[in-house]
Design an enzyme around this catalytic site. Structure first.
Site, PDB file in Angstrom:
ATOM      1  N   HIS A   1      -6.002  -6.082  -2.537  1.00 12.50           N
ATOM      2  CA  HIS A   1      -6.789  -6.181  -1.307  1.00 12.50           C
ATOM      3  C   HIS A   1      -7.016  -7.632  -0.887  1.00 12.50           C
ATOM      4  O   HIS A   1      -7.710  -7.888   0.089  1.00 12.50           O
ATOM      5  CB  HIS A   1      -8.135  -5.475  -1.476  1.00 12.50           C
ATOM      6  CG  HIS A   1      -8.035  -3.991  -1.445  1.00 12.50           C
ATOM      7  ND1 HIS A   1      -9.110  -3.155  -1.671  1.00 12.50           N
ATOM      8  CD2 HIS A   1      -6.976  -3.162  -1.212  1.00 12.50           C
ATOM      9  CE1 HIS A   1      -8.717  -1.891  -1.579  1.00 12.50           C
ATOM     10  NE2 HIS A   1      -7.431  -1.877  -1.306  1.00 12.50           N
TER      11      HIS A   1
ATOM     12  N   ARG B   1       0.825  -1.213   0.000  1.00  7.33           N
ATOM     13  CA  ARG B   1       0.000   0.000   0.000  1.00  7.33           C
ATOM     14  C   ARG B   1       0.858   1.262   0.000  1.00  7.33           C
ATOM     15  O   ARG B   1       0.503   2.265  -0.639  1.00  7.33           O
ATOM     16  CB  ARG B   1      -0.919  -0.022   1.215  1.00  7.33           C
ATOM     17  CG  ARG B   1      -1.956   1.086   1.259  1.00  7.33           C
ATOM     18  CD  ARG B   1      -3.027   0.766   2.289  1.00  7.33           C
ATOM     19  NE  ARG B   1      -4.006   1.828   2.385  1.00  7.33           N
ATOM     20  CZ  ARG B   1      -4.105   2.662   3.422  1.00  7.33           C
ATOM     21  NH1 ARG B   1      -3.275   2.546   4.457  1.00  7.33           N
ATOM     22  NH2 ARG B   1      -5.020   3.603   3.440  1.00  7.33           N
TER      23      ARG B   1
ATOM     24  N   HIS C   1       0.388   4.347  -2.626  1.00  6.22           N
ATOM     25  CA  HIS C   1       0.087   5.710  -2.194  1.00  6.22           C
ATOM     26  C   HIS C   1       1.215   6.672  -2.543  1.00  6.22           C
ATOM     27  O   HIS C   1       0.982   7.880  -2.676  1.00  6.22           O
ATOM     28  CB  HIS C   1      -0.198   5.732  -0.693  1.00  6.22           C
ATOM     29  CG  HIS C   1      -1.578   5.265  -0.349  1.00  6.22           C
ATOM     30  ND1 HIS C   1      -2.393   5.911   0.557  1.00  6.22           N
ATOM     31  CD2 HIS C   1      -2.303   4.211  -0.808  1.00  6.22           C
ATOM     32  CE1 HIS C   1      -3.553   5.271   0.643  1.00  6.22           C
ATOM     33  NE2 HIS C   1      -3.506   4.232  -0.165  1.00  6.22           N
TER      34      HIS C   1
ATOM     35  N   ASN D   1      -4.102   8.925   4.349  1.00  8.34           N
ATOM     36  CA  ASN D   1      -2.913   8.327   4.950  1.00  8.34           C
ATOM     37  C   ASN D   1      -2.829   8.417   6.468  1.00  8.34           C
ATOM     38  O   ASN D   1      -2.241   7.556   7.121  1.00  8.34           O
ATOM     39  CB  ASN D   1      -1.655   8.977   4.367  1.00  8.34           C
ATOM     40  CG  ASN D   1      -1.479   8.699   2.892  1.00  8.34           C
ATOM     41  OD1 ASN D   1      -2.010   7.720   2.372  1.00  8.34           O
ATOM     42  ND2 ASN D   1      -0.732   9.558   2.197  1.00  8.34           N
TER      43      ASN D   1
END
Length: 323
Positions: A193, A65, A69, A94
């Site tokens: 995910h 992740r 990001h 975040n």
């Protein structure tokens, strides 16, 4: 005439080299970038990661992740790792959510000891994401390397460009297209995910007030026991409750059963975009196809607007720019 052709060829090479040295040019990236300067790089990263995952089962998903990001905010430049008042860590998507910074710190410290001022934080993020997938049972891909680190973060873009967990499929498609990614990339990367968890704050709206009828009833009732109507926002639930530590295609199978945790998961199937619906069904039936497309999309995402050549820097400490 031959000498003129040689001069023109050399000029063309120089121009191509210059065009690849800044943001947007990514032909300067190469899987063998550290073969001579730091051949131990990937081994060091993998050894730290193995220990981190053994100590914290969520570490693999957290590092995957982090790379995502990072790349969605001004490109894959490790801007997400910078501390300070305008840090991307303080953005809505975040704050109190991103994890794994200490693992990156340990990787960087060991790399600086063996290969000082050589391996960028942006490349560490890319390698750690790939190796996290591998250690979780997922596919391998070659990581093109040679990124440099940004000297600035962008809090505004972190708030606007990272897809929200309650997004419509149209919003997701638009944000991915802004990065040069398309529907196949959206669905394949959403398959990340298959590992990790999400906080109640990111899906509680599906449970109360106007309950989400797309949720399978027993799954819905189970989520309510984890996430009470009042409080509990930091409680967590697996994104893939069936195999939360294994990288596989179960995430897509659960979507077909009405057991996708986030709105942004569920709308891939119910959002009336034929391409995303077909891909969810294909990946649920064919894990090898999902693995192939996921690896391809990770390579593509890892090439979003890297800093190359004389642009950016190689940080000595991933949390702050060099003085």
């Amino acid at each position: 005439m031959a000498s003129l052709r040689l001069i023109l060829a050399l000029v063309a090479v120089a121009v191509a080299s210059l065009s690849a040295s800044g943001r947007g040019g990514n032909t300067g990236l190469s899987p063998g970038f550290y073969d001579l300067s730091c051949p131990q790089a990937n081994g060091i990263i993998m050894s730290v990661l193995e220990k981190a995952i053994a100590n914290d089962s969520r570490a693999a998903a957290s590092l995957l992740r982090l790379h995502f990001h990072d790349c969605f905010v001004q490109g894959c430049d490790a801007s997400v790792l910078l501390d300070g008042g305008a840090s991307e860590k303080n953005s809505g998507p975040n704050k109190n959510s991103l994890r794994g910074f200490q693992v990156i710190d340990e990787m960087k410290a060991k790399l600086e000891h063996v290969c000082p001022h050589t391996v960028s934080c942006a490349d560490i993020l890319a390698l750690a994401a790939r190796d996290s997938v591998i250690l979780s049972g997922g596919p391998h891909w070659e990581v093109a390397l040679g990124r440099r680190d940004s000297r600035t973060a962008n809090l505004t873009k972190a708030n606007s460009d990272i897809p929200a967990p309650n997004s419509t499929v149209q919003a997701l498609v638009a944000k991915f297209k802004r990065q040069g990614l398309h529907e196949q990339d959206l669905v394949a990367l959403s398959g990340g995910h298959t590992i990790g968890v999400a906080r109640c704050a990111t899906f509680k709206q599906r449970l109360y007030n106007k309950a989400d009828v797309t949720l399978e009833r027993s799954y819905y009732n189970g989520l309510k026991t984890v996430c009470p109507k009042v409080g509990g926002d930091s409680n967590v639930s697996p994104l893939d409750f069936s195999s939360p530590r294994r990288f596989d295609n179960t995430y897509f199978k659960l979507l077909l059963e009405g057991r996708g945790l986030l709105t942004s998961d569920e709308v891939l199937l119910t959002g009336n975009v034929r391409k995303t619906v077909d891909l969810v069904k294909s990946y649920a039936e064919n894990e090898a196809l999902f693995f192939h497309h996921f690896a391809k999309s990770m390579v593509k995402m890892g090439r979003i607007s890297p800093l190359l050549g004389a642009h950016g820097e190689i940080r000595n400490n991933c949390r702050k720019i060099n003085s």
